[in-house]
Design a protein around this motif. Structure first.
Motif, mmCIF file in Angstrom:
data_model
loop_
_atom_site.group_PDB
_atom_site.id
_atom_site.type_symbol
_atom_site.label_atom_id
_atom_site.label_comp_id
_atom_site.label_asym_id
_atom_site.label_seq_id
_atom_site.Cartn_x
_atom_site.Cartn_y
_atom_site.Cartn_z
ATOM 1 N N PHE A 1 0.845 -1.192 0.000
ATOM 2 C CA PHE A 1 0.000 0.000 0.000
ATOM 3 C C PHE A 1 0.878 1.237 0.000
ATOM 4 O O PHE A 1 1.985 1.214 0.544
ATOM 5 C CB PHE A 1 -0.904 0.035 1.250
ATOM 6 C CG PHE A 1 -1.899 -1.076 1.283
ATOM 7 C CD1 PHE A 1 -3.131 -0.936 0.664
ATOM 8 C CD2 PHE A 1 -1.601 -2.268 1.917
ATOM 9 C CE1 PHE A 1 -4.042 -1.972 0.675
ATOM 10 C CE2 PHE A 1 -2.514 -3.308 1.934
ATOM 11 C CZ PHE A 1 -3.739 -3.158 1.320
ATOM 12 N N LYS A 2 0.366 2.318 -0.579
ATOM 13 C CA LYS A 2 1.038 3.614 -0.548
ATOM 14 C C LYS A 2 0.354 4.457 0.512
ATOM 15 O O LYS A 2 -0.868 4.394 0.665
ATOM 16 C CB LYS A 2 0.959 4.297 -1.907
ATOM 17 C CG LYS A 2 1.731 3.562 -2.981
ATOM 18 C CD LYS A 2 1.614 4.258 -4.308
ATOM 19 C CE LYS A 2 2.381 3.469 -5.362
ATOM 20 N NZ LYS A 2 2.314 4.112 -6.672
ATOM 21 N N ALA A 3 1.158 5.256 1.237
ATOM 22 C CA ALA A 3 0.591 6.070 2.309
ATOM 23 C C ALA A 3 1.331 7.393 2.410
ATOM 24 O O ALA A 3 2.483 7.509 1.997
ATOM 25 C CB ALA A 3 0.689 5.323 3.645
ATOM 26 N N GLY B 1 5.240 2.673 12.330
ATOM 27 C CA GLY B 1 3.873 3.165 12.479
ATOM 28 C C GLY B 1 3.048 2.349 13.445
ATOM 29 O O GLY B 1 3.558 1.504 14.184
ATOM 30 N N THR B 2 1.744 2.621 13.420
ATOM 31 C CA THR B 2 0.792 1.896 14.259
ATOM 32 C C THR B 2 -0.326 1.319 13.393
ATOM 33 O O THR B 2 -0.607 1.824 12.303
ATOM 34 C CB THR B 2 0.160 2.822 15.324
ATOM 35 O OG1 THR B 2 -0.486 3.903 14.653
ATOM 36 C CG2 THR B 2 1.203 3.358 16.287
ATOM 37 N N GLY C 1 9.578 6.052 3.997
ATOM 38 C CA GLY C 1 10.206 4.770 3.693
ATOM 39 C C GLY C 1 9.192 3.652 3.755
ATOM 40 O O GLY C 1 7.984 3.872 3.749
ATOM 41 N N GLN C 2 9.707 2.411 3.819
ATOM 42 C CA GLN C 2 8.824 1.250 3.867
ATOM 43 C C GLN C 2 8.694 0.745 5.292
ATOM 44 O O GLN C 2 9.656 0.715 6.048
ATOM 45 C CB GLN C 2 9.360 0.134 2.980
ATOM 46 C CG GLN C 2 9.182 0.425 1.508
ATOM 47 C CD GLN C 2 9.422 -0.794 0.649
ATOM 48 O OE1 GLN C 2 10.080 -1.740 1.052
ATOM 49 N NE2 GLN C 2 8.881 -0.767 -0.566
ATOM 50 N N ASP C 3 7.493 0.335 5.624
ATOM 51 C CA ASP C 3 7.197 -0.267 6.913
ATOM 52 C C ASP C 3 6.505 -1.600 6.620
ATOM 53 O O ASP C 3 5.664 -1.674 5.722
ATOM 54 C CB ASP C 3 6.279 0.652 7.721
ATOM 55 C CG ASP C 3 6.523 0.585 9.215
ATOM 56 O OD1 ASP C 3 7.302 -0.284 9.657
ATOM 57 O OD2 ASP C 3 5.924 1.402 9.938
ATOM 58 N N ASN D 1 5.442 7.891 1.608
ATOM 59 C CA ASN D 1 6.146 8.841 0.768
ATOM 60 C C ASN D 1 5.299 10.098 0.662
ATOM 61 O O ASN D 1 4.091 10.013 0.514
ATOM 62 C CB ASN D 1 6.363 8.206 -0.623
ATOM 63 C CG ASN D 1 7.259 9.033 -1.497
ATOM 64 O OD1 ASN D 1 7.228 10.255 -1.488
ATOM 65 N ND2 ASN D 1 8.043 8.347 -2.298
ATOM 66 N N THR D 2 5.926 11.261 0.688
ATOM 67 C CA THR D 2 5.154 12.509 0.614
ATOM 68 C C THR D 2 4.536 12.719 -0.751
ATOM 69 O O THR D 2 3.532 13.409 -0.873
ATOM 70 C CB THR D 2 6.047 13.732 0.947
ATOM 71 O OG1 THR D 2 7.152 13.745 0.059
ATOM 72 C CG2 THR D 2 6.502 13.686 2.378
#
Length: 152
Positions: free
Chosen positions: A45-47, A82-83, A119-121, A144-145
């Motif tokens: 997923f992208k966030a 993250g959470t 980055g990646q989580d 990523n912004t």
């Protein structure tokens, strides 16, 4: 097409990317039949930083278009940065399989990174269905912004 509504879920996607599984019957499980090993599914997923991103919707629609028991959801490996939270919701659908219209309870999983993380989580969610079927979901979130949130 699915839509979600809940007091706890203010922003949800109109489309559904969920696994709808009835799985093995409870009777088969009660007879002591060996359950298949957990199925492993990988998703990406992208966030955006510090924004809730929907990473899963979990429902159980029975052949008569009613809801079966919702699965048990467990975070088996935490994200590094993250959470993850799971919220109760309602999934509404029209023209889904033999169901012309339905509304069933659902669980919706969200990921949120810290404001300064890019980055990646990676995290893993274990989903256990009432019939004994288990699925491991390895989820990679690319924070990523420049990446718009991906609708499910």
């Amino acid at each position: 097409m699915f839509s979600l509504a809940s007091d706890a879920v203010s922003k949800t996607a109109a489309a559904l990317a969920a696994l709808v599984v009835v799985g093995w019957s409870t009777a088969a499980s009660a007879q002591g039949l060996v359950q298949p090993p957990a199925k492993v599914v990988e998703r990406t997923f992208k966030a955006l930083p510090n924004k809730d991103t929907q990473i899963g919707v979990y429902i159980n629609v029975l052949p008569d278009c009613t809801s079966g028991p919702l699965p048990t959801i467990r975070l088996t490996s935490l994200p590094g940065n993250g959470t993850v939270v799971v919220k109760n919701a309602k999934a509404k659908a029209t023209n889904y399989k033999a169901c012309l219209a339905l509304e069933v309870p659902a669980y919706v999983a969200f990921y949120k990174s810290p404001p300064d993380f890019l980055g990646q989580d990676v995290l893993t969610i274990e989903v256990k269905y009432a019939g004994g079927r288990t699925e491991l979901q390895k989820i990679t979130v690319d924070v990523n912004t420049a990446a718009p949130q991906q609708k499910i």
